[in-house]
Write a protein that holds these residues in place. Sequence first.
Motif, PDB file in Angstrom:
ATOM      1  N   PRO A   6      27.631  28.319 113.253  1.00 21.21           N
ATOM      2  CA  PRO A   6      28.174  28.486 112.072  1.00 21.21           C
ATOM      3  C   PRO A   6      29.064  29.794 111.699  1.00 21.21           C
ATOM      4  N   LYS A   7      30.048  29.554 111.163  1.00 26.01           N
ATOM      5  CA  LYS A   7      30.982  30.690 110.712  1.00 26.01           C
ATOM      6  C   LYS A   7      31.007  30.574 109.142  1.00 26.01           C
ATOM      7  N   GLY A  47      35.140  20.859 115.710  1.00 21.10           N
ATOM      8  CA  GLY A  47      34.431  21.521 114.855  1.00 21.10           C
ATOM      9  C   GLY A  47      33.838  20.724 113.678  1.00 21.10           C
ATOM     10  N   ARG A  48      33.439  21.233 112.677  1.00 22.94           N
ATOM     11  CA  ARG A  48      32.749  20.416 111.421  1.00 22.94           C
ATOM     12  C   ARG A  48      32.757  21.342 110.178  1.00 22.94           C
ATOM     13  N   LEU A  49      33.136  20.846 108.972  1.00 23.35           N
ATOM     14  CA  LEU A  49      33.255  21.596 107.721  1.00 23.35           C
ATOM     15  C   LEU A  49      31.761  21.286 107.443  1.00 23.35           C
ATOM     16  N   LEU A  50      30.914  22.424 107.087  1.00 19.26           N
ATOM     17  CA  LEU A  50      29.417  22.330 106.655  1.00 19.26           C
ATOM     18  C   LEU A  50      29.389  22.608 105.365  1.00 19.26           C
ATOM     19  N   ALA A  51      30.313  23.262 104.454  1.00 15.41           N
ATOM     20  CA  ALA A  51      30.040  23.435 103.194  1.00 15.41           C
ATOM     21  C   ALA A  51      31.102  24.096 102.495  1.00 15.41           C
ATOM     22  N   VAL A  64      34.808  29.974  99.466  1.00 12.52           N
ATOM     23  CA  VAL A  64      34.019  30.372 100.715  1.00 12.52           C
ATOM     24  C   VAL A  64      33.610  28.942 101.390  1.00 12.52           C
ATOM     25  N   VAL A  65      33.785  28.680 102.806  1.00 15.99           N
ATOM     26  CA  VAL A  65      33.742  27.639 103.400  1.00 15.99           C
ATOM     27  C   VAL A  65      32.689  28.063 104.741  1.00 15.99           C
ATOM     28  N   GLN A  66      31.751  27.246 104.987  1.00 12.39           N
ATOM     29  CA  GLN A  66      31.132  27.494 106.097  1.00 12.39           C
ATOM     30  C   GLN A  66      31.322  26.152 106.953  1.00 12.39           C
TER      31      GLN A  66
END
Length: 128
Positions: A6-7, A47-51, A64-66
Amino acid sequence: MTDASPKFAAVTWNVKPGTEEEVAEILRAGGRPDSFEITRPDGTPAGRLLATAIFMRGNQIVRVVQYEGEPEALMRHMATQPAVQKVEALLDPFLEKPRPTESPEGFRQFFLDSTMRCLQVRYADRPL
């Protein structure tokens, strides 16, 4: 997928003073992306967008994007999501500085120009 760790990415911009409550309502009411799976132009997983989280202080906004995966793919993904495009169009009249977010290239440039540098991320379940 090249990197599954995660980034975080954070972008910032300002709205015209006095429009903060209108902007806050637009951002609160903004929809969710159609997909959280990020793909490359050829359709392969990237990838995947987490939050996502959006913050406001005065007339400054920070999103802010995780995510997991490739930053370029994240930018392309966000730029093509109808819910993101709708919010961007609604925000246009309130921005101090116009942003060319109507195209993937413009969105990418805005993202690159307004990205904040991540100095540190700490997780409770991971050693420092």
